[in-house]
Design a protein around this motif. Structure first.
Motif, PDB file in Angstrom:
ATOM      1  N   THR A 141      26.889  22.414  31.304  1.00  0.00           N
ATOM      2  CA  THR A 141      27.724  24.107  31.947  1.00  0.00           C
ATOM      3  C   THR A 141      29.179  23.756  31.097  1.00  0.00           C
ATOM      4  OG1 THR A 141      28.686  24.807  33.753  1.00  0.00           O
ATOM      5  CG2 THR A 141      28.564  22.508  33.990  1.00  0.00           C
ATOM      6  N   TYR A 142      29.576  24.896  31.373  1.00  0.00           N
ATOM      7  CA  TYR A 142      31.054  24.532  30.237  1.00  0.00           C
ATOM      8  C   TYR A 142      32.309  25.074  31.491  1.00  0.00           C
ATOM      9  CZ  TYR A 142      34.739  26.730  27.971  1.00  0.00           C
ATOM     10  OH  TYR A 142      35.807  27.247  26.870  1.00  0.00           O
ATOM     11  N   ALA A 143      33.568  23.670  31.304  1.00  0.00           N
ATOM     12  CA  ALA A 143      33.851  22.610  32.742  1.00  0.00           C
ATOM     13  C   ALA A 143      35.344  23.547  32.457  1.00  0.00           C
ATOM     14  CB  ALA A 143      33.682  21.657  32.904  1.00  0.00           C
ATOM     15  N   GLN A 144      35.542  24.876  32.461  1.00  0.00           N
ATOM     16  CA  GLN A 144      37.119  24.984  32.017  1.00  0.00           C
ATOM     17  C   GLN A 144      38.329  25.011  33.119  1.00  0.00           C
ATOM     18  OE1 GLN A 144      38.235  27.876  28.693  1.00  0.00           O
ATOM     19  NE2 GLN A 144      39.497  28.858  29.818  1.00  0.00           N
ATOM     20  N   THR A 145      37.678  25.961  34.371  1.00  0.00           N
ATOM     21  CA  THR A 145      38.292  26.339  35.142  1.00  0.00           C
ATOM     22  C   THR A 145      38.426  25.532  36.378  1.00  0.00           C
ATOM     23  OG1 THR A 145      37.917  28.558  35.026  1.00  0.00           O
ATOM     24  CG2 THR A 145      38.284  28.620  36.753  1.00  0.00           C
ATOM     25  N   GLU A 146      41.029  25.916  36.594  1.00  0.00           N
ATOM     26  CA  GLU A 146      40.000  24.457  38.083  1.00  0.00           C
ATOM     27  C   GLU A 146      40.938  24.744  39.344  1.00  0.00           C
ATOM     28  OE1 GLU A 146      43.263  21.815  35.253  1.00  0.00           O
ATOM     29  OE2 GLU A 146      41.472  21.813  34.043  1.00  0.00           O
ATOM     30  N   GLY A 150      42.915  29.166  36.214  1.00  0.00           N
ATOM     31  CA  GLY A 150      41.409  29.987  35.674  1.00  0.00           C
ATOM     32  C   GLY A 150      41.986  30.919  34.207  1.00  0.00           C
ATOM     33  N   THR A 151      42.807  32.186  34.454  1.00  0.00           N
ATOM     34  CA  THR A 151      43.096  32.894  33.607  1.00  0.00           C
ATOM     35  C   THR A 151      44.154  31.866  32.209  1.00  0.00           C
ATOM     36  OG1 THR A 151      42.832  35.203  35.094  1.00  0.00           O
ATOM     37  CG2 THR A 151      44.596  34.812  33.249  1.00  0.00           C
ATOM     38  N   PHE A 152      45.130  31.702  32.744  1.00  0.00           N
ATOM     39  CA  PHE A 152      45.722  30.634  32.130  1.00  0.00           C
ATOM     40  C   PHE A 152      45.442  29.165  31.498  1.00  0.00           C
ATOM     41  CE2 PHE A 152      50.116  29.067  31.350  1.00  0.00           C
ATOM     42  CZ  PHE A 152      50.948  29.038  30.525  1.00  0.00           C
ATOM     43  N   GLY A 430      37.455  36.261  31.035  1.00  0.00           N
ATOM     44  CA  GLY A 430      38.328  37.321  30.879  1.00  0.00           C
ATOM     45  C   GLY A 430      38.959  37.765  32.158  1.00  0.00           C
ATOM     46  N   GLU A 431      39.574  37.690  32.710  1.00  0.00           N
ATOM     47  CA  GLU A 431      39.759  38.426  34.220  1.00  0.00           C
ATOM     48  C   GLU A 431      40.035  39.852  33.072  1.00  0.00           C
ATOM     49  OE1 GLU A 431      41.023  40.509  37.451  1.00  0.00           O
ATOM     50  OE2 GLU A 431      42.647  40.174  35.873  1.00  0.00           O
ATOM     51  N   ASN A 432      39.712  41.209  34.022  1.00  0.00           N
ATOM     52  CA  ASN A 432      40.126  42.354  33.365  1.00  0.00           C
ATOM     53  C   ASN A 432      40.648  42.833  33.173  1.00  0.00           C
ATOM     54  OD1 ASN A 432      36.782  42.631  33.372  1.00  0.00           O
ATOM     55  ND2 ASN A 432      37.168  44.500  34.179  1.00  0.00           N
ATOM     56  N   TRP A 436      42.593  43.817  29.483  1.00  0.00           N
ATOM     57  CA  TRP A 436      43.113  44.953  28.917  1.00  0.00           C
ATOM     58  C   TRP A 436      44.681  44.896  28.282  1.00  0.00           C
ATOM     59  CZ3 TRP A 436      40.161  49.036  28.730  1.00  0.00           C
ATOM     60  CH2 TRP A 436      39.299  48.866  29.459  1.00  0.00           C
ATOM     61  N   GLN A 437      45.343  44.046  28.635  1.00  0.00           N
ATOM     62  CA  GLN A 437      46.274  43.870  28.380  1.00  0.00           C
ATOM     63  C   GLN A 437      46.933  42.965  27.152  1.00  0.00           C
ATOM     64  OE1 GLN A 437      50.147  41.597  31.327  1.00  0.00           O
ATOM     65  NE2 GLN A 437      47.972  42.421  32.475  1.00  0.00           N
ATOM     66  N   GLN A 438      45.925  42.552  26.606  1.00  0.00           N
ATOM     67  CA  GLN A 438      45.357  41.638  25.172  1.00  0.00           C
ATOM     68  C   GLN A 438      44.833  42.927  24.278  1.00  0.00           C
ATOM     69  OE1 GLN A 438      42.788  38.424  25.586  1.00  0.00           O
ATOM     70  NE2 GLN A 438      43.893  37.443  26.460  1.00  0.00           N
TER      71      GLN A 438
END
Ligand SMILES: Cc1cc2nc3c(=O)[nH]c(=O)nc-3n(C[C@H](O)[C@H](O)[C@H](O)COP(=O)(O)OP(=O)(O)OC[C@H]3O[C@@H](n4cnc5c(N)ncnc54)[C@H](O)[C@@H]3O)c2cc1C
Length: 694
Positions: A141-146, A150-152, A430-432, A436-438
């Motif tokens: 699996t892919y363990a990124q979020t803590e 999450g977003t940052f 990527g939270e929507n 959108w800002q990106q």
């Protein structure tokens, strides 16, 4: 089985204006794909014992958390085995029941862990690990979020510290907030993770890097020493998968476990960057395009159920209560409008996804040749369409649920599972609102380039073309512009594109002007504050841009439709006209305001558009069932008592209700739910009797 509903639904099928099988081939990319996919799904459903649509699906019984997980892990095993035995990759991106692959315990391994190895690992690492993942010998699996971030991503706190003596990295979770929290299949199903952690060498932080980390023993599946992990419990959806938590306590991995295609740590600790962002871009883009391609299927699942149910369910004596017999609820205009405009959205999503897939494939080839010139643009396209498609489909499926009234609220309708699954997609990858800002950040940069006399990428040419007309004074120069079309002109794609284009340009330039004004006025604010102040305009403008380019993509797809599907042109044109026009006049959303607020479209033009949408709804009425049948969902994959192909909703719902374990157990005790009677109701009654005597 009763014949009446089947007759009602078949009447629609025989009155449809197109060949459903041909549409299935169009949706699935040809007859061979249809055959292969049907065969694979049939094998998996049979192996899981789901092939009798009159039998209550196990998830509607009394499953607790452990049983839900077991069912999910077993389904994943069967899919993996089918792929290996029959040499296909049909379940890499979607499960047998069309959920995104991260909803399946071992599918996560294929949809995200595998691409990480393909794009982040060195050739030697890839050669060692990829065959093991493909065969299922290891699962990842892919363990990124803590917990805390999450977003940052730059804020992640897990550390990977280089130990020169041992030539190893020490992976550590230094704070509570640094606990990995959310990764799919992390709780119990994965032996390995790609762990994202801050790389530290000699006290210097080199930023977030990826580390291949074995977390469980392959012998007895126990977590390795220095690792604490488990499931994060019941969620809004995604309950057949073990999204998990993970804490590292000074956990050691070899130096060679850092995925080192774009950066390497040499023995002794020298950090070597290859400065190649190819890998990160490739994975992100691929995953977002998988979401864009996947979610229209889920919306279509919800609509298949809602449409079949709306045809067989009769309620009320017509609009004035004057008819002698009750009418199918689809005849009520609100139901008719909602169902068909949502069906149009599902096809719009399909076509946009197809266009995006083609663009992403071209881009990935460019990347392999070291050509990054399209990276900024492709990032915007994938981020924007991911935000657009996930919101469109999640909202649409929830409306499909409401379209089925009380029954849509029942788990056995199949709708809550589809809806809750879809509602994960606006958040992950990527939270929507961040995406959108990106999108807008890129558009804003384009306007700044133009302001300073610079050039912008060819793919953004419409913005350069609109620069003179739209750019001065808060976009005011565009205010006097008026659309000159009327009546049937609005069915012309060129006319439709012109007002989507106008709206997008106006919002992009007006929003850019507002941000510029706030940062250069007498009392200037920082760019970040100006950005935050105008964030809602930013999101509006980004959406308008994506809806414009999305409509361009739709019409590009339609105009290139292969000859063998020419017979479908009429119905697809009607659908896409309905999609495009109803986005403006849909009374349930406020999205239409931005088309008309500056006077570009007048009141009478909006009335023309309403009239045309009405006409299209009439033309598409008898196509509703065939348009959803064409997605080719099996009864088992829908798991819906009210949405099966034969339309026999009431008989099946009652049959499944009788099979519910709670009812079966009560029936063995003459209809008494014993724990409630003995433990609560009887003592309560006895107490009341005593009180009454007193
Ligand atoms: C079903 C599911 C599966 C997942 N699977 C995985 C997985 O496999 N691996 C993994 O690592 N993670 C996974 N995640 C986690 C997921 O990637 C994160 O939840 C996601 O990135 C959002 O981050 P967050 O939770 O920190 O939300 P936050 O960023 O805290 O968002 C909360 C709110 O703050 C707003 N917000 C935050 N930043 C900004 C900003 N800059 N501007 C404006 N608004 C902002 C957001 O719009 C949102 O409304 C999964 C999540 C779900 C729901």
């Amino acid at each position: 089985m009763s014949n009446q509903p089947t007759q009602a639904i078949n009447e629609f099928r025989s009155n449809s204006s197109f060949d459903t099988d041909l549409m299935t081939c169009f949706i699935r990319g040809g007859p061979e794909n249809v055959r292969n996919h049907r065969a694979a799904v049939t094998r998996v459903e049979k192996a899981l014992g789901l092939d009798d649509s009159w039998k209550l699906p196990p998830q509607y019984g009394e499953q607790n958390r452990s049983e839900q997980l077991l069912q999910g892990i077993n389904a994943s095993r069967v899919m993996l085995r089918d792929q290996n035995d029959h040499g296909h990759e049909l379940f890499h991106h979607r499960t047998y029941n069309y959920q995104l692959a991260n909803a399946g315990a071992f599918n996560q391994s294929l949809v995200i862990f595998l691409p990480c190895l393909q794009y982040l690992a060195s050739p030697e690492q890839a050669a060692e690990w990829i065959p093991k993942v493909r065969s299922g010998a290891i699962t990842g699996t892919y363990a990124q979020t803590e917990l805390g971030h999450g977003t940052f991503v730059r804020g992640l706190e897990t550390t990977a510290t280089y130990d020169r003596e041992a030539d190893e990295f020490i992976i550590h979770s230094p704070t509570t907030a640094s606990t990995k929290f959310w990764p799919g299949s992390l709780g119990f199903a994965s032996s390995h993770t790609v762990t994202m952690a801050q790389l530290q060498i000699d006290g210097k932080n080199h930023g977030v890097h990826a580390f291949l980390t074995q977390i469980r023993s392959l012998e007895d599946w126990k977590p390795l020493g220095g690792i604490e992990l488990g499931d994060i419990g019941l969620k809004f959806g995604y309950n057949a998968v073990d999204n998990g938590y993970l804490r590292f306590n000074h956990f050691r991995i070899p130096r060679t476990a850092m995925l080192d295609r774009h950066a390497q740590v040499l023995p002794g600790g020298k950090y070597v960057s290859r400065g190649d962002l190819t890998a990160m871009y490739a994975i992100m883009l691929k995953l977002r395009s998988i979401i864009v391609n996947g979610v229209p299927y889920n919306l279509a699942q919800a609509l298949t159920i809602a449409t079949r149910y709306s045809v067989i369910r009769t309620q009320g004596l017509g609009p004035n209560g004057l008819l002698a017999i009750e009418i199918p609820i689809l005849q009520y205009k609100s139901q008719h409008f909602r169902i068909l405009t949502l069906i149009a959205k599902s096809y719009a999503g399909l076509l946009v996804g197809r266009n995006l897939e083609a663009e992403v494939s071209v881009y990935l080839v460019q990347l392999t040749k070291g050509d990054h010139s399209n990276s900024g643009y492709m990032h915007v396209v994938c981020a924007g369409y991911k935000a657009w498609a996930s919101q469109l489909c999640a909202d649409g499926a929830d409306d499909a649920r409401r379209l089925c009234g009380g029954q849509g609220y029942l788990a056995m309708s199949g709708l809550p599972d589809i809806v809750t699954h879809l509602h994960g997609t606006p958040t992950f990858e990527g939270e929507n609102y961040v995406l959108w800002q990106q999108v807008f950040r890129y558009l804003f940069k384009c306007t700044q380039q133009l302001d300073s006399g610079g050039r912008i990428p060819k793919s953004m040419r419409y913005i350069a073309d609109g620069f003179q007309e739209y750019s001065s004074g808060n976009g005011r120069s565009s205010i006097g512009l008026k659309c000159t079309a009327h009546g049937r002109d609005f069915l012309d794609p060129i006319v439709q594109l012109s007002f989507y284009r106008h709206r997008s340009l106006r919002l992009i330039f007006a929003t850019s002007a507002k941000i510029n004004r706030d940062t250069t006025d007498k009392e200037p604010t920082t760019a970040a504050n100006a950005w935050n102040r105008h964030m809602m305009s930013i999101i509006d403008a980004a959406r308008a841009h994506i809806e414009y380019t999305g409509l361009e993509a739709i019409y590009a797809q339609l105009s290139a439709i292969p000859d063998e599907y020419a017979m479908l042109r009429l119905v697809l044109d009607r659908l896409m006209n309905l999609y495009s026009l109803s986005t403006i006049i849909n009374p349930y959303t406020t999205a239409g305001i931005t088309f008309a607020e500056d006077g570009y479209l007048s009141f009478s033009q909006l009335e023309d558009i309403r009239g045309l949408a009405d006409e299209l709804l009439g033309q598409l009425y008898f196509d509703a069932v065939a348009l959803t049948d064409a997605w080719d969902f099996s009864d088992a994959s829908l798991a819906s008592a009210i949405g099966c192909y034969d339309g026999d909703a009431y008989e099946r719902l009652l049959s499944w209700t009788r099979q519910l374990p709670i009812n079966m157990k009560a029936n063995k005790n003459d209809g008494v739910f014993v724990p409630a009677w003995r433990g609560i109701i009887q003592p309560m009654m006895d107490g009341l009797k005593v009180e009454a005597k007193l």
